[in-house]
Design an enzyme around this catalytic site. Structure first.
Site, PDB file in Angstrom:
ATOM      1  N   GLU A 164      14.444  11.889  -1.191  1.00 49.47           N
ATOM      2  CA  GLU A 164      15.512  10.937  -0.932  1.00 49.47           C
ATOM      3  C   GLU A 164      16.805  11.714  -0.693  1.00 49.47           C
ATOM      4  OE1 GLU A 164      15.160   7.701  -0.668  1.00 49.47           O
ATOM      5  OE2 GLU A 164      13.045   7.667  -1.259  1.00 49.47           O
ATOM      6  N   ALA A 214       1.940   6.763   0.374  1.00 49.89           N
ATOM      7  CA  ALA A 214       2.342   6.526   1.776  1.00 49.89           C
ATOM      8  C   ALA A 214       1.212   5.825   2.533  1.00 49.89           C
ATOM      9  CB  ALA A 214       2.762   7.824   2.437  1.00 49.89           C
ATOM     10  N   GLU A 239       0.819  -1.212   0.000  1.00 49.61           N
ATOM     11  CA  GLU A 239       0.000   0.000   0.000  1.00 49.61           C
ATOM     12  C   GLU A 239       0.854   1.265   0.000  1.00 49.61           C
ATOM     13  OE1 GLU A 239      -2.669   2.027  -0.780  1.00 49.61           O
ATOM     14  OE2 GLU A 239      -3.816   0.416   0.182  1.00 49.61           O
ATOM     15  N   LEU A 299      -1.992   6.644   2.565  1.00 45.04           N
ATOM     16  CA  LEU A 299      -3.320   6.763   1.954  1.00 45.04           C
ATOM     17  C   LEU A 299      -3.784   5.414   1.388  1.00 45.04           C
ATOM     18  CD1 LEU A 299      -2.918  10.114  -0.026  1.00 45.04           C
ATOM     19  CD2 LEU A 299      -4.042   9.767   2.186  1.00 45.04           C
ATOM     20  N   LYS A 349       5.036   4.863  -9.371  1.00 44.30           N
ATOM     21  CA  LYS A 349       3.749   4.815  -8.672  1.00 44.30           C
ATOM     22  C   LYS A 349       2.583   4.648  -9.646  1.00 44.30           C
ATOM     23  CE  LYS A 349       5.286   7.555  -4.687  1.00 44.30           C
ATOM     24  NZ  LYS A 349       5.141   8.831  -3.949  1.00 44.30           N
TER      25      LYS A 349
END
Length: 824
Positions: A676, A620, A615, A622, A691
């Site tokens: 990062e 993150a 997930e 959500l 994503k």
């Protein structure tokens, strides 16, 4: 009258014998008692070791004898340690020492004889083993007398009469019962002591009653005298729901029926041996199992009728180790009578005990479980008996499987409860415990399964959790990557552990932790109060080593949690899934890399009943992927996805304006942990691309990262910088370019957003100027937003919006995935 039996541990030291004497003193005040004692703990094994050494012409038997001598003399010294100032007690101690020395000299002579003739016959073995109980009963008797207790010592060999089947003699109950009754009819002592295990044949030869013989001695006396109760005193507080050495949550069983006790004892509950129950079962004499070390504990009472509530038909779970499974099979067996008869007659002639049998209804095969020690001999004799049929290929040579164990679920009233076997096998299946054979009688008092020996601990814990615990499911977590997000996850688990256990019946336990340097694993769970110190003191980290720890521990409900961005870590997910260890991944590489690997992980997840959840790969904490999954599962179809999926980029462009520099904003984002360590990973758009690729794949589209269109807004100098420091220098140099991007959007009253889109099977990412009124326009801070346009939401999309970056929310997303697995 009561009969009390004390095992080897109970009489294993002066300290324990003093506890035994206290128990005898208390009980003898209310009723006469007969007391049966085993040899001092460990002595029977030492006698056998000495005899075997002597038989093999190994003079080390003398050292073994010296150890036996030393143990008994140490016990005497401990029991009479306060005799120095009491001449009478000292005299009694010296007298006892002389008696024991005489018996030990006889033992020494016997061992010397075995050494000289180089032989240890069953008859000699029984004579040898009889010394253990003779020595312990003599010591305890003289100690009782020294303390003015009304005690007598009766040699069991004078009352228990058997045949001449040495090492496992058969009792002549008619003569034995008469002898016992005649003795007690003239005895007036409050306490009568008997050595257990030993007996004599009708020819006057020393015999023994075999495994569990001291329990059997006590049961024989209790039945002969119609005793009110038989007490078995040992080092545990009764018979347990399962093996407490393997299952920490195991608890004593308060009540059992005789049949349940026989089943549990047959299947490995060593507190009681099956033959013990038989003499008292006929007389319906209660058996009470008590703990010498904790005499106040309730223990287990075994009677004819027990209270068995509808909620607890299963009374115990037991197991037998060192099992071999033999299979006789072949088409020539079908419809031909006599195969079973020949098979079992052959085993009976070889005195090979069959523990479990199962046969297919087609008559094509017969499986049976025996002790692994008998496996090779059984194969040889069966192959010989069926040599003709094997030669004609009517049947196959016997197949032998070793390294197995039997587990059994036991309870009198399981038959009247639906679903017991279903719960048993589904629980084992969920934990990847492969079942090799099953046996269940029509009484359904016992449901047995043969499994690999390495799975016993996991199987017992899983079944105990299912049948005896208040539906509390233990989750064992192996976490790799304990940086910023990892620390927050550990803190959340520590904070919420009690709440989750109380409200959701989930016991979260971190069993393994690893970073790039060190790793620590503890099958009892890592103490979260000082986990950093434990990790720092751990062994050198390795991906394979961490996996092997998780594999070898073989714990139920195990979950591997990857909180890294490391490709090598993502490549090992499949190995975990093959061991039925679920995987929770914060790492995006596995799901956004090669699609064959992505599909393989999905397949392994289904095949081995292990969850694969990720997930936090998108948004993150959500519930983006979870929501998408529910849409697809319910039959909806995704038409278009539009999203702002980078909390770091959203933070950057929300804070970048004419009064700031792009360099300053990116530097701030890096320092606050929104990007990062190398910000190019975020600013290049690769993270957003991964994503949206994952969302596309979860929507059912097979696309690769190379298929995705990416509109990179960074300058060539920024992308080609040789280091992070050089990258930051290009931001300063190219500030006018970045200000130009901002000015273009501002002039159109737009906001800059890095947008991901998926439509008509194609995906793309890039920087866009978002006009006022668009759902993306007012997206603040580090928030993410995802809009799903589907067949059910064709015009007004389903929108998920919230913080999409940050250690706390990412950790909470991982936490949620772990809870999902626990609830599965």
């Amino acid at each position: 009258m009561k009969v009390l039996k004390f095992g080897g541990t109970s009489v294993g030291s002066a300290e324990n014998i003093n506890k035994v004497i206290t128990i005898l003193d208390q009980q003898s005040k209310n009723t006469n008692i007969a007391v049966v004692v085993s040899a001092v703990g460990g002595i029977t094994d030492k006698l056998l070791e000495a005899a075997n050494l002597a038989c093999n012409k190994n003079e080390a038997y003398k050292q073994k004898y010296d150890v036996i001598w030393s143990i008994h003399n140490k016990v005497i010294e401990g029991l009479f340690e306060n005799s120095a100032n009491d001449n009478e007690i000292k005299k009694q101690r010296d007298s006892l020492s002389d008696i024991i020395s005489e018996k030990l000299n006889d033992l020494k002579s016997l061992l010397n004889g075995i050494y000289l003739i180089n032989e240890l016959s069953p008859k000699t073995k029984d004579k040898l083993l009889s010394f253990g109980e003779a020595l312990s009963s003599t010591i305890i008797y003289h100690t009782l007398k020294s303390r003015s207790l009304d005690a007598a010592l009766k040699n069991s060999q004078e009352v228990i009469v058997t045949d001449s089947n040495f090492n496992n003699a058969i009792v002549n109950f008619e003569v034995t019962n008469s002898n016992i009754q005649n003795f007690f009819s003239t005895n007036s002592n409050s306490i009568v002591l008997f050595p257990g295990f030993v007996s004599k044949s009708t020819h006057g030869e020393i015999t023994t009653l075999g495994r569990g013989g001291s329990d059997y001695t006590a049961a024989i006396i209790a039945a002969a005298m119609d005793a009110n109760e038989l007490q078995i005193w040992t080092d545990v507080s009764g018979m347990y729901t399962t093996n407490p050495k393997l299952v920490k949550q195991a608890s004593p069983i308060i009540e059992l029926s005789y049949q349940e006790a026989v089943e549990l004892s047959h299947f490995g509950a060593k507190v009681l041996y099956p033959p013990t129950v038989m003499p008292v079962l006929k007389k319906q004499i209660p058996i009470v199992i008590k703990n010498t070390m904790e005499p106040e504990a309730i223990g287990t009472t075994i009677t004819k009728n027990t209270v068995n509530t509808d909620n607890s038909p299963v009374k115990g779970i037991s197991n037998i180790e060192n099992i071999a499974l033999l299979t006789l099979q072949g088409n020539g067996m079908v419809g031909v009578p006599g195969f079973s008869k020949r098979l079992f007659e052959t085993l009976a002639q070889e005195k090979i005990n069959i523990i479990l049998i199962t046969q297919s209804s087609s008559e094509h095969s017969i499986c049976f479980g025996i002790s692994a020690n008998d496996a090779q001999r059984a194969k040889e004799v069966i192959d010989t008996v069926f040599e003709y049929e094997i030669a004609l290929q009517k049947i196959d040579p016997i197949v032998v499987e070793t390294d197995l164990s039997i587990i059994a679920v036991i309870g009198d009233k399981m038959k009247s409860h639906q679903g017991i076997s279903g719960k048993m096998f589904s629980t084992l299946g969920k934990n990847n415990v492969n079942i090799r054979a099953i046996a269940q009688g029509a009484s359904e008092r016992n449901i047995s399964a043969i499994i690999h020996k390495n799975d016993v601990k996991k199987a017992l814990n899983s079944l105990h959790e299912q049948f005896f615990e208040i539906k509390t499911k233990q989750i064992n977590l192996f976490i790799t990557g304990v940086g910023n997000v990892g620390e927050r996850l550990i803190e959340q688990i520590k904070q919420q552990k009690a709440y989750v256990k109380e409200n959701f019946k989930i016991n979260l336990r971190i069993t393994g932790l690893s970073n790039s340097r060190k790793m620590v694993v503890n099958d009892e769970g890592i103490d979260l109060k000082n986990w950093k110190e434990q990790l720092e003191a751990g062994e050198t980290a390795s991906l394979e080593g961490f996996f092997q720890h998780a594999k070898s521990l073989n714990l139920r409900n195990s979950v591997f949690v990857d909180i890294t961005a490391n490709e090598a870590v993502s490549k090992i997910y499949g190995e975990y899934l093959k061991q039925s260890i679920s995987v929770v991944a914060c790492n995006k590489i596995a799901c956004s890399g090669n699609i064959e690997y992505y599909n393989e992980l999905k397949t392994l997840s289904r095949k081995y009943n292990a969850s694969f959840l990720f997930e936090t790969n998108v948004g993150a904490g959500l519930p983006v992927i979870d929501t998408l999954s529910h849409l697809i599962t319910s039959g909806d179809k995704i038409n278009t996805i539009q999203a702002v999926l980078s909390g770091s980029l959203n933070f950057i462009f929300n804070n970048f304006n004419a009064e700031t520099t792009f360099y300053d904003v990116v530097k701030q984002a890096q320092e606050e942990g929104y990007t990062e360590p190398d910000p190019r990973i975020d600013l290049s758009g690769i993270d957003v691309a991964r994503k949206v690729l994952i969302l596309a794949r979860e929507s059912g589209h097979a696309i690769e990262l190379a298929d995705l269109e990416s509109d990179n807004f960074l300058t060539d100098a920024a992308m080609n910088a040789s280091s992070v420091d050089d990258f930051f220098e290009t931001l300063k140099t190219d500030e006018a370019y970045y200000q130009g991007l901002f000015k273009s959007a501002e002039d159109k009253n737009c906001q800059l957003k890095f947008v991901a889109e998926f439509n008509d099977g194609k995906a793309k990412v890039g920087l866009k100027e978002i006009p006022e009124g668009h759902p993306f326009f007012n997206l603040k801070g580090k928030d993410n937003i995802v809009m799903f346009y589907t067949q059910r939401y064709p015009e007004q999309p389903m929108i998920i919006k919230g913080a999409g970056a940050g250690a706390d929310v990412t950790a909470s997303g991982l936490f949620a995935d772990i809870i999902r697995i626990a609830n599965n």
